[in-house]
Design an enzyme around this catalytic site. Structure first.
Site, PDB file in Angstrom:
ATOM      1  N   ASN A 107       0.824  -1.203   0.000  1.00  0.00           N
ATOM      2  CA  ASN A 107       0.000   0.000   0.000  1.00  0.00           C
ATOM      3  C   ASN A 107       0.861   1.257   0.000  1.00  0.00           C
ATOM      4  OD1 ASN A 107      -2.532   1.640   0.596  1.00  0.00           O
ATOM      5  ND2 ASN A 107      -1.271   2.126   2.370  1.00  0.00           N
ATOM      6  N   ASP A 135      -1.120  11.973  -1.848  1.00  0.00           N
ATOM      7  CA  ASP A 135      -0.191  11.742  -0.754  1.00  0.00           C
ATOM      8  C   ASP A 135       0.288  13.065  -0.165  1.00  0.00           C
ATOM      9  OD1 ASP A 135       1.623   9.474   0.491  1.00  0.00           O
ATOM     10  OD2 ASP A 135       2.911  11.215   0.159  1.00  0.00           O
ATOM     11  N   ASP A 176      -0.950  -6.629   3.732  1.00  0.00           N
ATOM     12  CA  ASP A 176      -1.053  -5.622   4.784  1.00  0.00           C
ATOM     13  C   ASP A 176      -1.941  -4.464   4.320  1.00  0.00           C
ATOM     14  OD1 ASP A 176      -0.019  -4.338   7.322  1.00  0.00           O
ATOM     15  OD2 ASP A 176       0.660  -2.864   5.847  1.00  0.00           O
ATOM     16  N   ALA A 187      -5.115  -3.785   3.655  1.00  0.00           N
ATOM     17  CA  ALA A 187      -5.908  -3.999   2.447  1.00  0.00           C
ATOM     18  C   ALA A 187      -6.946  -2.910   2.217  1.00  0.00           C
ATOM     19  CB  ALA A 187      -6.598  -5.360   2.516  1.00  0.00           C
ATOM     20  N   LYS A 188      -7.229  -2.096   3.216  1.00  0.00           N
ATOM     21  CA  LYS A 188      -8.135  -0.964   3.015  1.00  0.00           C
ATOM     22  C   LYS A 188      -7.505   0.141   2.181  1.00  0.00           C
ATOM     23  CE  LYS A 188     -11.410  -0.942   6.844  1.00  0.00           C
ATOM     24  NZ  LYS A 188     -11.974  -0.141   7.958  1.00  0.00           N
ATOM     25  N   GLU A 192      -5.614  -8.224   5.164  1.00  0.00           N
ATOM     26  CA  GLU A 192      -5.878  -7.550   6.439  1.00  0.00           C
ATOM     27  C   GLU A 192      -6.845  -6.391   6.161  1.00  0.00           C
ATOM     28  OE1 GLU A 192      -3.615  -4.926   9.896  1.00  0.00           O
ATOM     29  OE2 GLU A 192      -3.340  -4.588   7.762  1.00  0.00           O
TER      30      GLU A 192
END
Length: 460
Positions: free
Chosen positions: A141, A166, A234, A236-237, A259
């Site tokens: 991610n 970002d 890791d 996963a959202k 996750e």
């Protein structure tokens, strides 16, 4: 609270005659398909990368000395893991990165705070030689720069891989001591907007960019050559689940799990559905399993408060207090604790070192779903023999991720009958609670293992 009232235990002794028909176990799996009989262990904790005097999230001091030693330590336990019949081990992030590895820096450098490249390879070989599938913690991610916020090496990536949303792009030049970072910021070559939740600790990666996805597939290919057989995704959202589907389709893991940290079973189910790779004969079969946070959190509440009569709610699908096992048990990876949910990341563990913990394992190791045992519980807290006995009962009864089950309450005791098939059958019974109101027919059922507040019977 939900209770299934249909009486079933009065007829346990005559279901399927004298013995249940046992299903054959397929020799290969894909991302935790249907009726998966495997049992998993998380092969590390948060402390596994640390050395010296540390401080927990609540300010409690503790001391550990694991940095650069963890791979060798796990290697020393491989024979024990094999004897306990663990099928899968989830290992920490394999690449060089900050701290525990959850802010990766050099994806192609496999020396990290858990040990050297050579130590990691030796561990993977030892596990594979014992028939245990290693899965890598995949942190894709976000990524840290090497020596700067957005300066990448090994592999070198362009700034167009960084999401336009970002926080890096909002920085003032004076906040960036690295001249390369300042040049990147001034050039302004941003990627696409983020397709999921932001993570401010590192640069969010834009998975809608096909060039980035090609790099990630290359990374997964390198990990396969290293010895890994599957993935734990890791955070996963943080990006659209359709990219998980693409990465799994390209890399063909023997096991994968996401996750998706959410207490709402419907939300986790929606994520699992989003990982279906369309165009296959059965897209749902290859959908990525997810950690069952809804079951874990409710199980901790009910067991720690001795609310055993509430446990039927977790597996009974009616939209009230559902676990993921109530909606899609074949894609539910059940667990009691992990490196993020307990001490030292949190003020305290979800389950303390008492009888409630083993009652929790009596639940997940006898129920549908794919159970994951926590390393600390098995080794550090020395519940290994009891957990091993539960795994033995599960495997003897051929319980799997899609097994049939019914539940009932006797006084304040929770009782579940589990079958080896997704249609009605009976090969195992578990009772959780302190009462003596329930005992199955001893002519049909053998008491296989028991402890403080739980008992497990298997069909003779």
């Amino acid at each position: 609270m939900k209770i299934q009232t249909q009486s079933l235990f009065a007829r346990c002794g005559r279901i399927l005659g004298a013995a249940a028909t046992l299903v054959s176990v397929p020799s290969a799996y894909a991302q935790g398909g249907y009726n998966d009989p495997r049992v998993m262990i998380q092969g590390f904790g948060w402390e596994s990368h640390q050395d010296g005097r540390m401080r927990s999230a609540s300010g409690v001091e503790y001391e550990v000395h694991w940095r650069h030693k963890w791979y060798d330590y796990v290697n020393s336990k491989v024979d024990e893991l094999a004897a306990a019949k663990f099928d899968v081990i989830w290992l920490p992030p394999p690449s060089q990165g900050e701290g525990a590895g959850y802010h990766p820096e050099q994806y192609f450098n496999f020396a990290n705070n858990y040990g050297t490249d050579a130590q990691q390879r030796r561990l993977l070989r030892a596990l594979l030689n014992k028939g245990i599938e290693p899965i890598a913690d995949i942190v894709i991610n976000h990524r840290n720069g090497s020596g700067g916020w957005a300066t990448y090496k090994n592999p070198t990536w362009p700034s167009s891989f960084i999401c336009s949303t970002d926080e890096f792009w909002k920085k003032a030049l004076s906040d960036l001591p690295n001249p390369r970072d300042r040049a990147i910021l001034q050039a302004g070559k941003k990627g696409a907007p983020d397709s999921g939740a932001d993570w401010e600790g590192a640069r969010d990666l834009g998975h809608s960019n096909p060039a980035l996805r090609a790099e990630i597939k290359k990374y997964l290919g390198l990990l396969k050559k290293l010895g890994y057989r599957g993935w734990r995704y890791d955070m996963a959202k943080g990006f659209d689940p359709r990219y998980i589907a693409e990465y799994n389709y390209a890399s063909k893991p023997s096991f994968a799990v996401g996750e998706y940290w959410d207490d709402n079973a419907a939300a986790v189910t929606s994520w699992v559905d989003g990982t279906k790779w369309q165009g296959q004969s059965d897209p749902a079969l290859k959908a990525c399993p997810a950690f069952d946070f809804p079951t874990k959190n409710k199980l901790a509440t009910y067991l720690n408060n001795s609310q055993y009569d509430h446990l039927p709610a977790l597996s009974f699908h009616d939209g009230v207090n559902d676990g993921l096992i109530a909606i899609n048990r074949n894609k539910a990876v059940t667990f009691l604790e992990n490196h993020d949910t307990g001490f030292p990341q949190k003020a305290e563990d979800s389950f303390k070192r008492n009888e409630k913990l083993m009652q929790g394992y009596a639940y997940i190791l006898t129920h549908p779903g794919i159970p994951c045992v926590y390393w600390k519980h098995y080794f550090d807290w020395q519940y290994g023999p009891q957990i091993k006995a539960l795994i033995r009962a599960r495997k003897y009864a051929r319980v799997n991720s899609g097994s049939y089950m019914k539940t009932e309450v006797h006084g304040n005791n929770y009782v579940a009958i589990i079958g080896d098939k997704p249609t009605e059958s009976s090969t195992l019974i578990v009772k959780i609670g302190q009462g003596l109101e329930f005992n199955p027919d001893s002519r049909v059922w053998k008491l296989e293992t028991w402890g403080d507040g739980y008992a497990v019977w298997v069909r003779k």
